[in-house]
Design a protein around this motif. Structure first.
Motif, PDB file in Angstrom:
ATOM      1  N   UNK A   1      14.279  -8.139 -26.507  1.00 55.39           N
ATOM      2  CA  UNK A   1      16.010  -8.425 -26.932  1.00 55.39           C
ATOM      3  C   UNK A   1      17.089  -9.167 -26.849  1.00 55.39           C
ATOM      4  N   UNK A   2      17.774  -8.821 -27.879  1.00 56.86           N
ATOM      5  CA  UNK A   2      19.054  -9.735 -28.171  1.00 56.86           C
ATOM      6  C   UNK A   2      20.143 -10.035 -26.717  1.00 56.86           C
ATOM      7  N   UNK A   3      21.200 -11.267 -27.188  1.00 58.32           N
ATOM      8  CA  UNK A   3      22.458 -10.991 -26.064  1.00 58.32           C
ATOM      9  C   UNK A   3      23.989 -10.259 -26.246  1.00 58.32           C
ATOM     10  N   UNK A   4      24.154  -9.844 -25.686  1.00 60.31           N
ATOM     11  CA  UNK A   4      25.538  -9.325 -25.806  1.00 60.31           C
ATOM     12  C   UNK A   4      26.507 -10.514 -25.281  1.00 60.31           C
ATOM     13  N   UNK A   5      27.725 -10.578 -26.116  1.00 62.73           N
ATOM     14  CA  UNK A   5      28.854 -11.864 -26.526  1.00 62.73           C
ATOM     15  C   UNK A   5      29.351 -11.276 -26.783  1.00 62.73           C
ATOM     16  N   UNK A   6      30.352 -11.295 -25.043  1.00 61.24           N
ATOM     17  CA  UNK A   6      32.178 -10.852 -25.190  1.00 61.24           C
ATOM     18  C   UNK A   6      32.809 -10.985 -26.150  1.00 61.24           C
ATOM     19  N   UNK A   7      33.543 -10.565 -26.934  1.00 67.05           N
ATOM     20  CA  UNK A   7      35.131 -11.111 -28.019  1.00 67.05           C
ATOM     21  C   UNK A   7      36.198 -10.739 -27.042  1.00 67.05           C
ATOM     22  N   UNK A   8      35.945  -9.592 -26.458  1.00 66.94           N
ATOM     23  CA  UNK A   8      37.788  -9.348 -26.158  1.00 66.94           C
ATOM     24  C   UNK A   8      37.226  -9.651 -24.531  1.00 66.94           C
ATOM     25  N   UNK A   9      37.391 -10.892 -23.990  1.00 67.50           N
ATOM     26  CA  UNK A   9      37.003 -10.668 -22.078  1.00 67.50           C
ATOM     27  C   UNK A   9      38.600 -10.266 -21.474  1.00 67.50           C
ATOM     28  N   UNK A  10      39.242 -10.219 -22.276  1.00 68.89           N
ATOM     29  CA  UNK A  10      40.658  -9.540 -20.920  1.00 68.89           C
ATOM     30  C   UNK A  10      41.111  -8.149 -20.992  1.00 68.89           C
ATOM     31  N   UNK A  11      39.526  -8.131 -21.572  1.00 66.51           N
ATOM     32  CA  UNK A  11      39.774  -5.865 -21.929  1.00 66.51           C
ATOM     33  C   UNK A  11      39.024  -5.235 -20.258  1.00 66.51           C
ATOM     34  N   UNK A  12      39.734  -4.381 -19.731  1.00 61.81           N
ATOM     35  CA  UNK A  12      39.437  -3.435 -18.637  1.00 61.81           C
ATOM     36  C   UNK A  12      37.874  -3.585 -18.235  1.00 61.81           C
ATOM     37  N   UNK A  13      37.049  -3.594 -19.721  1.00 57.31           N
ATOM     38  CA  UNK A  13      35.046  -3.585 -19.885  1.00 57.31           C
ATOM     39  C   UNK A  13      35.083  -4.768 -18.346  1.00 57.31           C
ATOM     40  N   UNK A  14      35.803  -6.086 -18.834  1.00 55.39           N
ATOM     41  CA  UNK A  14      34.718  -7.116 -18.259  1.00 55.39           C
ATOM     42  C   UNK A  14      35.373  -7.666 -16.928  1.00 55.39           C
ATOM     43  N   UNK A  15      36.498  -6.304 -16.265  1.00 55.13           N
ATOM     44  CA  UNK A  15      36.859  -6.601 -14.866  1.00 55.13           C
ATOM     45  C   UNK A  15      36.074  -6.698 -14.006  1.00 55.13           C
ATOM     46  N   UNK A  16      36.277  -7.597 -13.318  1.00 53.38           N
ATOM     47  CA  UNK A  16      34.775  -8.244 -12.069  1.00 53.38           C
ATOM     48  C   UNK A  16      34.297  -8.621 -12.577  1.00 53.38           C
ATOM     49  N   UNK A  17      33.739  -9.369 -13.121  1.00 54.57           N
ATOM     50  CA  UNK A  17      31.715  -9.820 -13.991  1.00 54.57           C
ATOM     51  C   UNK A  17      32.753 -11.585 -14.159  1.00 54.57           C
ATOM     52  N   UNK A  18      33.684 -11.973 -14.373  1.00 52.61           N
ATOM     53  CA  UNK A  18      33.441 -12.799 -14.275  1.00 52.61           C
ATOM     54  C   UNK A  18      33.041 -14.068 -16.021  1.00 52.61           C
ATOM     55  N   UNK A  19      32.904 -13.049 -16.991  1.00 55.12           N
ATOM     56  CA  UNK A  19      32.126 -13.178 -18.352  1.00 55.12           C
ATOM     57  C   UNK A  19      34.118 -14.221 -19.021  1.00 55.12           C
ATOM     58  N   UNK A  20      33.931 -13.992 -20.041  1.00 51.45           N
ATOM     59  CA  UNK A  20      34.733 -15.638 -20.378  1.00 51.45           C
ATOM     60  C   UNK A  20      34.099 -15.044 -22.233  1.00 51.45           C
ATOM     61  N   UNK A  21      35.176 -14.972 -22.661  1.00 48.72           N
ATOM     62  CA  UNK A  21      34.908 -15.620 -24.176  1.00 48.72           C
ATOM     63  C   UNK A  21      33.663 -16.105 -24.889  1.00 48.72           C
ATOM     64  N   UNK A  22      33.256 -15.647 -25.623  1.00 54.42           N
ATOM     65  CA  UNK A  22      32.023 -16.413 -26.052  1.00 54.42           C
ATOM     66  C   UNK A  22      30.312 -16.349 -24.740  1.00 54.42           C
ATOM     67  N   UNK A  23      31.202 -15.539 -23.828  1.00 53.22           N
ATOM     68  CA  UNK A  23      29.752 -15.173 -22.617  1.00 53.22           C
ATOM     69  C   UNK A  23      28.897 -14.171 -23.318  1.00 53.22           C
ATOM     70  N   UNK A  24      27.063 -14.815 -23.373  1.00 54.22           N
ATOM     71  CA  UNK A  24      26.641 -13.471 -23.487  1.00 54.22           C
ATOM     72  C   UNK A  24      25.567 -12.971 -22.402  1.00 54.22           C
ATOM     73  N   UNK A  25      25.189 -11.955 -22.728  1.00 54.50           N
ATOM     74  CA  UNK A  25      24.606 -11.482 -21.630  1.00 54.50           C
ATOM     75  C   UNK A  25      22.493 -11.517 -21.945  1.00 54.50           C
ATOM     76  N   UNK A  26      21.976 -12.076 -21.203  1.00 52.22           N
ATOM     77  CA  UNK A  26      20.519 -12.563 -22.437  1.00 52.22           C
ATOM     78  C   UNK A  26      20.363 -10.571 -22.294  1.00 52.22           C
ATOM     79  N   UNK A  27      18.973 -11.023 -23.022  1.00 50.52           N
ATOM     80  CA  UNK A  27      18.448 -10.101 -22.958  1.00 50.52           C
ATOM     81  C   UNK A  27      18.624  -8.157 -23.477  1.00 50.52           C
ATOM     82  N   UNK A  28      19.737  -8.051 -22.972  1.00 54.41           N
ATOM     83  CA  UNK A  28      19.969  -6.394 -23.071  1.00 54.41           C
ATOM     84  C   UNK A  28      20.614  -5.229 -24.234  1.00 54.41           C
ATOM     85  N   UNK A  29      20.016  -5.768 -25.397  1.00 49.23           N
ATOM     86  CA  UNK A  29      20.219  -5.085 -26.697  1.00 49.23           C
ATOM     87  C   UNK A  29      19.110  -4.744 -27.481  1.00 49.23           C
ATOM     88  N   UNK A  30      18.802  -3.663 -27.675  1.00 51.39           N
ATOM     89  CA  UNK A  30      17.123  -3.673 -28.626  1.00 51.39           C
ATOM     90  C   UNK A  30      17.131  -2.144 -29.084  1.00 51.39           C
TER      91      UNK A  30
END
Length: 328
Positions: A183-212
């Motif tokens: 599985x591939x990693x998911x990379x954050x493009x728009x860190x200010x989005x409501x989608x990423x609230x509470x995650x601590x993710x920033x622009x360019x962050x990669x969530x590993x192994x969640x795309x398949x």
């Protein structure tokens, strides 16, 4: 025997797409794989369990239920689509479009949504027990019936329906990761989005192994809404994936997008066909565990969309120009 012999050359020919020996009609009156559960335990159950744990007000409805009663979508705030919700009937499609036009949000957690065009027919055991998809409109007996929306081409974009789902979803089916590929990693493009609230993710962050499996990709500007907001933009090497939607320096991309309609309805498309599966608890001792952040992001979608038309508080902001490489 004569029929099997006549099909022989077709069965042996694997060079065509779709394969000529495929089924055109599939019956629900049959045993399902996976001890009768088919894909439910991976593609659906993890999200069902998550929503029940959170105590959400839910209504469960199958594709057949929506096919028979598309108007029921108007009684809800959000339609939630699960992993690999690929095949739709016209009744489902028009029901979803009508609901979105009236402010009902659409949360598509899987990829390849609204790609295949099918219809339902009765079997000897009852109504809506056979799924018809010829994948070649010239073969479909319905082509002489006068209703182009009943004829099953390879995709909804194929004639005679000729309807491009990207205008509704914000993006388009792009291809898939090759079988047995990690599985591939998911990379954050728009860190200010409501989608990423509470995650601590920033622009360019990669969530590993969640795309398949299947992936979606930002459609050309002419096909998608001008206000489409790309939230994740994840590179996938062509050595690991098939796509016919373009390549950029040996890569394709899986995109997660968000758009809001004039009605205020929000439309979220994850671009990832195993999003729901990633909500499962990780095995003890796993080197990394994406479930925690994926559950937070899932909760963010359900929290916003459960309040009513998402665009009332979180309108989408077109950011196509921020997608790099340009055009990808």
């Amino acid at each position: 025997m004569a029929e099997l012999e006549a099909q022989g050359p077709c069965i042996l020919d694997t060079s065509t797409y779709p394969p000529c020996a495929r089924a055109r009609v599939v019956s629900f009156d049959r045993p399902y794989a996976g001890d009768g559960s088919s894909d439910f335990l991976t593609n659906e159950y993890p999200l069902v369990a998550f929503m029940e744990e959170e105590g959400l007000d839910l209504t469960y409805c199958t594709d057949i239920c929506v096919f028979d009663h598309p108007q029921m979508l108007l009684q809800h705030r959000t339609l939630v689509g699960l992993d690999h919700d690929e095949t739709w009937t016209d009744s489902e499609r028009t029901g979803a479009l009508q609901a979105a036009a009236h402010g009902v949000n659409m949360a598509f957690f899987g990829a390849a949504t609204l790609v295949r065009h099918a219809r339902l027919e009765p079997s000897p055991l009852g109504a809506d027990r056979q799924e018809v998809d010829y994948r070649d409109s010239s073969e479909d007996p319905a082509k002489s019936g006068g209703n182009p929306w009943a004829v099953t081409g390879n995709t909804w974009a194929s004639p005679p329906s000729s309807w491009n789902a990207a205008g509704f979803l914000g993006e388009a089916y792009s291809g898939y990761l090759e079988p047995d590929t990690p599985n591939a990693g998911m990379q954050v493009l728009e860190p200010s989005s409501w989608l990423f609230r509470g995650t601590g993710l920033v622009g360019g962050s990669v969530i590993p192994s969640v795309i398949g499996s299947d992936i979606d990709h930002l459609a050309p500007a002419a096909a998608s809404p001008a206000n489409v907001e790309v939230l994740t933009h994840s590179p996938i090497p062509l050595s690991k994936a098939y796509t016919n939607q373009g390549a950029w320096n040996g890569q394709t991309y899986s995109d997660g997008t968000y758009t809001t309609e004039a009605s205020g309805a929000g439309v979220f498309d994850s671009g990832d066909n195993i999003w729901v599966a990633t909500l499962q608890p990780c095995a003890p001792g796993a080197a990394s565990c994406p479930a925690t952040v994926m559950r937070q992001m899932t909760g963010n979608v359900l929290s916003l969309f459960g309040k009513g038309p998402a665009g009332a508080t979180e309108p989408s902001h077109g950011n196509r120009a921020a997608v790099l490489q340009a055009g990808s």
